[in-house]
Design an enzyme around this catalytic site. Structure first.
Site, PDB file in Angstrom:
ATOM      1  N   TYR A 144      -7.020  -6.070   1.186  1.00 12.67           N
ATOM      2  CA  TYR A 144      -6.663  -4.732   1.659  1.00 12.67           C
ATOM      3  C   TYR A 144      -6.158  -3.911   0.491  1.00 12.67           C
ATOM      4  O   TYR A 144      -5.358  -4.394  -0.311  1.00 12.67           O
ATOM      5  CB  TYR A 144      -5.571  -4.855   2.729  1.00 12.67           C
ATOM      6  N   ASP A 239      -5.149  -5.019  -7.809  1.00  9.28           N
ATOM      7  CA  ASP A 239      -4.269  -4.391  -6.842  1.00  9.28           C
ATOM      8  C   ASP A 239      -3.091  -5.335  -6.635  1.00  9.28           C
ATOM      9  O   ASP A 239      -3.168  -6.281  -5.855  1.00  9.28           O
ATOM     10  CB  ASP A 239      -5.005  -4.120  -5.528  1.00  9.28           C
ATOM     11  N   LYS A 267       5.203  -1.298  -3.320  1.00  6.72           N
ATOM     12  CA  LYS A 267       6.184  -2.158  -2.640  1.00  6.72           C
ATOM     13  C   LYS A 267       7.438  -2.424  -3.491  1.00  6.72           C
ATOM     14  O   LYS A 267       8.292  -1.571  -3.553  1.00  6.72           O
ATOM     15  CB  LYS A 267       5.489  -3.421  -2.149  1.00  6.72           C
TER      16      LYS A 267
HETATM   17  C1  LIG Z   1       0.462  -2.780   1.127  1.00  7.53           C
HETATM   18  C2  LIG Z   1      -0.720  -2.792   0.257  1.00  7.53           C
HETATM   19  C3  LIG Z   1      -1.409  -1.608  -0.066  1.00  7.53           C
HETATM   20  C4  LIG Z   1      -1.091  -0.286   0.582  1.00  7.53           C
HETATM   21  O1  LIG Z   1       0.175   0.160   0.243  1.00  7.53           O
HETATM   22  P1  LIG Z   1       0.847   1.277   1.185  1.00  7.53           P
HETATM   23  O2  LIG Z   1       2.122   1.600   0.475  1.00  7.53           O
HETATM   24  O3  LIG Z   1       1.025   0.648   2.516  1.00  7.53           O
HETATM   25  O4  LIG Z   1      -0.088   2.427   1.229  1.00  7.53           O
HETATM   26  C5  LIG Z   1      -2.436  -1.682  -0.970  1.00  7.53           C
HETATM   27  N1  LIG Z   1      -2.794  -2.846  -1.528  1.00  7.53           N
HETATM   28  C6  LIG Z   1      -2.163  -3.999  -1.244  1.00  7.53           C
HETATM   29  C7  LIG Z   1      -2.584  -5.248  -1.921  1.00  7.53           C
HETATM   30  C8  LIG Z   1      -1.119  -4.015  -0.334  1.00  7.53           C
HETATM   31  O5  LIG Z   1      -0.529  -5.165  -0.017  1.00  7.53           O
END
Ligand SMILES: *Cc1c(COP(=O)(O)O)cnc(C)c1O
Length: 421
Positions: A144, A239, A267
């Site tokens: 994701y 990511d 995060k």
């Molecule tokens: C949580 C997450 C996102 C999205 O971040 P948001 O702050 O919720 O938009 C993107 N990539 C990864 C790997 C994530 O865990």
């Protein structure tokens, strides 16, 4: 467990907010029952509106590596409140945060701050496209990268929970710019490069997958992606929104020693406030406006409250490497029991109890899980004061505020479930 107030709040919320929640993963769709409305957090615990107290393994879905309300972060936020909450003009602390990120992850010679992980991934992808002059992106099934139109293809997590393979509202032409291949499958990546020679701008990957449950990269997988990208002139984008500063200070690229071309963080780097960042080499990042032709902007980007919270968090983590040692030990202990029909995956303080006997190494193997049994486990744990993510396809997080007693209480509750089953 009394849910009176949560139930009535949910009823009211549903009238004005779709499903009553501001992010679908917060609904209890796949495990049954309604979500609990939270009143406050303290250390490793969350207390709901009915006064129920839980050991929290969600940690706001990753950011709260030091638990709720760590003193260093609260103090930093309070100090900023005295001088202003937003200026829309540059401030010194944005430089300090960018420098801290660069020092932690030297692959990021230059950094741009944004407000969410979604924005960071979306912007990194745009830069990769603008820099290479190519349109296509390879991603991995079950990974994701936020709710970016073209990346909502086999995007795990919330979609997996809801049983949606794709989102409505994404034009087919956008989805067609994404090639989705199985995680940990280098041959499939090689094949995609051959099938679309000279057209692939980037390979985007969660170096430690967390959004289909926790799945570590197989030996040689990240290295293989690195050499394939180099060979084909595509940018490798890590990511690390979830695993950055979680599996190690500096993220998975530090832990595994593989250097991506671009990185997205989020995060943890916001210390519980909305912040994310993307970056890469100076050569690549100088394509971003106002220096270069790729546009990306944000009214609240580099917001003083969020930047200060993030800085306090990173400073603490850098000065206290024992945090990562403790998290490793505590999470290893949490995951040390053997339960029938359960495969436990773990990287550092990220873990998932997969309800399957077989190894879980990609999205297909994760999908073999007995989700009904997971739902019963989830409910049992909640009723025994343990708050896990309400989906089989999520990672759990241990934070520095979890003490040995909390880990032991959690293990006891889990053992009770399997003995009673
Ligand atoms: C949580 C997450 C996102 C999205 O971040 P948001 O702050 O919720 O938009 C993107 N990539 C990864 C790997 C994530 O865990």
């Amino acid at each position: 467990m009394n849910k009176t107030r949560s139930s009535s709040l949910l009823e009211r919320a549903r009238q004005v907010i779709p499903g009553g929640v501001n992010s679908p993963v917060r609904s209890f769709r796949s495990v049954g029952g309604g979500p609990l409305f939270i009143k406050k957090g303290e250390g490793c615990r969350m207390i709901d509106e009915d006064g129920n107290s839980f050991i929290d393994y969600i940690g706001s879905w990753g950011p709260l590596i030091l638990g709720h309300r760590p003193k260093c972060v609260i103090d930093a936020i309070q100090a900023v409140l005295e001088i202003g909450t937003s200026f829309g003009a540059p401030t010194e602390r944005e430089i300090i945060l960018a420098e801290a990120i660069r020092d932690a992850a030297p692959s990021m010679e230059m950094v741009r701050l944004v407000n969410s992980g979604t924005e960071a991934a979306m912007s990194a992808l745009r830069v990769a496209r603008g820099f290479t002059g190519r349109d296509l992106c390879i991603k991995f099934e079950g990974c994701y990268h936020g709710h970016v139109d073209s990346l909502l293809v086999k995007a795990g997590s919330g979609l997996a929970t809801l049983g949606l393979s794709d989102s409505a509202g994404v034009p087919a032409a956008f989805a067609a710019t994404t090639i989705s291949v199985p995680f940990n499958d280098l041959l499939a990546v090689e094949q995609a490069f051959e099938n679309h020679a000279g057209k692939i701008a980037s390979v985007m990957v969660e170096p430690v997958a967390g959004n289909m449950g926790c799945i570590p990269p197989a030996t040689g997988f990240l290295e293989g992606l690195r050499s394939l990208c180099t060979k084909h002139g595509a940018l490798l984008i890590f990511d690390e929104v979830m695993c950055g500063f979680r599996v190690a200070y500096g993220g998975a690229q530090t832990l595994y020693g593989v250097k991506p071309d671009m990185t997205a963080f989020g995060k943890i780097i916001g210390g519980g406030l909305p912040i994310a960042a993307y970056g890469g080499s100076a050569e690549v990042m100088n394509y971003v406006a106002p220096v270069g032709p790729i546009y990306q902007a944000g009214t609240l980007s580099g917001n003083p409250l969020a930047v200060s919270a993030g800085l306090a968090m990173l400073k603490y983590l850098k000065e206290h490497p024992e945090v990562y040692t403790a998290l490793e030990e505590r999470t290893a202990k949490l995951c040390s029991d053997h339960f029938p029909g359960v495969t436990i995956n773990r990287v550092g303080s990220m873990f998932t109890f997969f309800f399957t006997t077989e190894p879980v190494f990609d999205y297909e193997s994760a999908k073999k899980c007995d989700t009904a049994r997971f739902a019963r486990f989830f409910t049992h744990m909640l009723e025994h004061g343990v708050y896990l993510a309400p989906s089989q396809f999520e990672a759990g997080f241990v934070g520095y505020a979890h003490q040995d007693a909390d880990i032991e209480a959690t293990r006891a509750a889990a053992r009770q479930f399997f003995e009673a089953e």
